[in-house]
Write a protein that holds these residues in place. Sequence first.
Motif, PDB file in Angstrom:
ATOM      1  N   VAL A  94      37.103  30.264  28.177  1.00 30.88           N
ATOM      2  CA  VAL A  94      37.441  30.203  29.598  1.00 30.88           C
ATOM      3  C   VAL A  94      37.994  31.562  30.021  1.00 30.88           C
ATOM      4  O   VAL A  94      38.975  32.048  29.460  1.00 30.88           O
ATOM      5  N   ARG A  95      37.356  32.168  31.016  1.00 28.47           N
ATOM      6  CA  ARG A  95      37.745  33.501  31.463  1.00 28.47           C
ATOM      7  C   ARG A  95      37.933  33.503  32.991  1.00 28.47           C
ATOM      8  O   ARG A  95      36.969  33.670  33.733  1.00 28.47           O
ATOM      9  N   PRO A  96      39.155  33.309  33.473  1.00 31.57           N
ATOM     10  CA  PRO A  96      39.386  33.464  34.912  1.00 31.57           C
ATOM     11  C   PRO A  96      39.325  34.953  35.274  1.00 31.57           C
ATOM     12  O   PRO A  96      39.857  35.793  34.559  1.00 31.57           O
ATOM     13  N   ARG A  98      40.093  37.408  38.523  1.00 33.81           N
ATOM     14  CA  ARG A  98      40.592  37.499  39.894  1.00 33.81           C
ATOM     15  C   ARG A  98      41.108  38.894  40.182  1.00 33.81           C
ATOM     16  O   ARG A  98      41.607  39.584  39.281  1.00 33.81           O
ATOM     17  N   ASP A 111      37.759  35.669  42.907  1.00 35.24           N
ATOM     18  CA  ASP A 111      38.544  34.609  42.257  1.00 35.24           C
ATOM     19  C   ASP A 111      37.567  33.582  41.703  1.00 35.24           C
ATOM     20  O   ASP A 111      37.200  32.618  42.370  1.00 35.24           O
ATOM     21  N   THR A 113      35.905  31.677  37.810  1.00 35.07           N
ATOM     22  CA  THR A 113      36.151  31.378  36.390  1.00 35.07           C
ATOM     23  C   THR A 113      34.818  31.206  35.677  1.00 35.07           C
ATOM     24  O   THR A 113      33.946  30.461  36.151  1.00 35.07           O
ATOM     25  N   THR A 160      41.105  22.379  39.548  1.00 32.98           N
ATOM     26  CA  THR A 160      41.590  23.584  40.220  1.00 32.98           C
ATOM     27  C   THR A 160      41.135  23.669  41.684  1.00 32.98           C
ATOM     28  O   THR A 160      41.407  24.659  42.359  1.00 32.98           O
ATOM     29  N   LYS A 162      38.102  23.953  42.941  1.00 34.02           N
ATOM     30  CA  LYS A 162      37.016  24.910  43.201  1.00 34.02           C
ATOM     31  C   LYS A 162      35.724  24.106  43.405  1.00 34.02           C
ATOM     32  O   LYS A 162      35.231  23.490  42.462  1.00 34.02           O
ATOM     33  N   ASP A 217      32.624  30.184  42.395  1.00 34.41           N
ATOM     34  CA  ASP A 217      33.914  29.593  42.030  1.00 34.41           C
ATOM     35  C   ASP A 217      33.997  29.415  40.511  1.00 34.41           C
ATOM     36  O   ASP A 217      34.852  29.977  39.861  1.00 34.41           O
ATOM     37  N   VAL A 218      33.097  28.589  39.970  1.00 31.83           N
ATOM     38  CA  VAL A 218      33.036  28.361  38.517  1.00 31.83           C
ATOM     39  C   VAL A 218      31.596  28.578  38.063  1.00 31.83           C
ATOM     40  O   VAL A 218      30.649  28.102  38.702  1.00 31.83           O
ATOM     41  N   SER A 230      31.031  37.752  31.405  1.00 32.85           N
ATOM     42  CA  SER A 230      32.498  37.879  31.395  1.00 32.85           C
ATOM     43  C   SER A 230      32.923  39.335  31.509  1.00 32.85           C
ATOM     44  O   SER A 230      33.845  39.667  32.264  1.00 32.85           O
ATOM     45  N   MET A 282      47.935  31.015  31.288  1.00 34.87           N
ATOM     46  CA  MET A 282      46.938  29.963  31.046  1.00 34.87           C
ATOM     47  C   MET A 282      47.446  28.960  30.026  1.00 34.87           C
ATOM     48  O   MET A 282      47.232  27.749  30.159  1.00 34.87           O
TER      49      MET A 282
END
Length: 333
Positions: A94-96, A98, A111, A113, A160, A162, A217-218, A230, A282
């Motif tokens: 998982v790589r947010p 922003r 923003d 993920t 979240t 999204k 968003d995702v 990523s 996180m």
Amino acid sequence: MMKLTVIPGDGIGPEIMAQVVRVLKHVHAPFEYEEHQAGEVALNSLGELLPQTTIDSINKTKLAIKGPTTTPVGGGHKSINVTMRQKFDLYANVRPVRSLPGVQCVCSDVDLTIVRENTEDLYAGIERMVDEDTAESIKRITRKGSERIARYAYDLAQKTGKPRMAIVHKANIMKLSDGLFLKVAQEVGWQYPEITTKDVIVDNACMQLVTKPQQFDVIVTENLYGDILSDLCAGLVGGLGVVPGANIGANHAIFEAVHGSAPDIAGQNKANPTALLQSAVMMLQHVGENAKADAIMKALIAALSDVNARTGDLGGKGTTVSFTDAIIQRLGH
């Protein structure tokens, strides 16, 4: 209190980890810290890149935070990160990504993920030499692997708030393997009618991310594509030094700095702890400590906005320690 395995890592790892633990202790995060080694420092002192004592600790605590580690080049050693993902079945990377105030970047309003399948695809490492002039690598995609990563991504989007999901693939060419991934992810998506789903071919996704990343968003995708996307997205917001990461499975979770160990600046109090600190945020969210996570993130953003506080790599005048001091000062008591 819950036990937490702390792996400082190599190069700048011990410096930034010490500062992240300082911040966690300041907000009274509910952890008991167990320090263990991995990487070159472990190889030099214990003879193994990933010692059994470290593995045993993670199996016991189920939770770890890890600094950058170095895998020696040319020695035949498997990547520590790949080894951990396979050993603990950490199927979700998982790589947010922003944009952060005070961080010079290509896009100031990103923003999103990326949720990357972490255990199969070409990264399973199933290779053979067909003959002395031909190498072959097998791309393995399973229904189980595709379904659980898609479900994780949709649950994350739902949690979240999204509302847009992009399934990234290359099913137009790899009709069986990527076709299966796309089909299964779409089937999962039908169970989340409040989330808008689109599928995007990976090369088009690269172009869209560069030209208009705000539309995402995702993103849920396979292992190789997720690795590439990523880093591309990290480039949009200022690089790997400001992006967190997590590897999450059904029973274990490891939060990590995704950047390198930067041995050239190790021990000089120059390293930027932002990425690892966001990974710790996180981790707090993962264990339900949302108020503490929010407080740290708010203080981090405030410190990044101050040129006297942020570190030199971001054009600031701060050091590893003084930047952390600034974050803690903004957290208050």
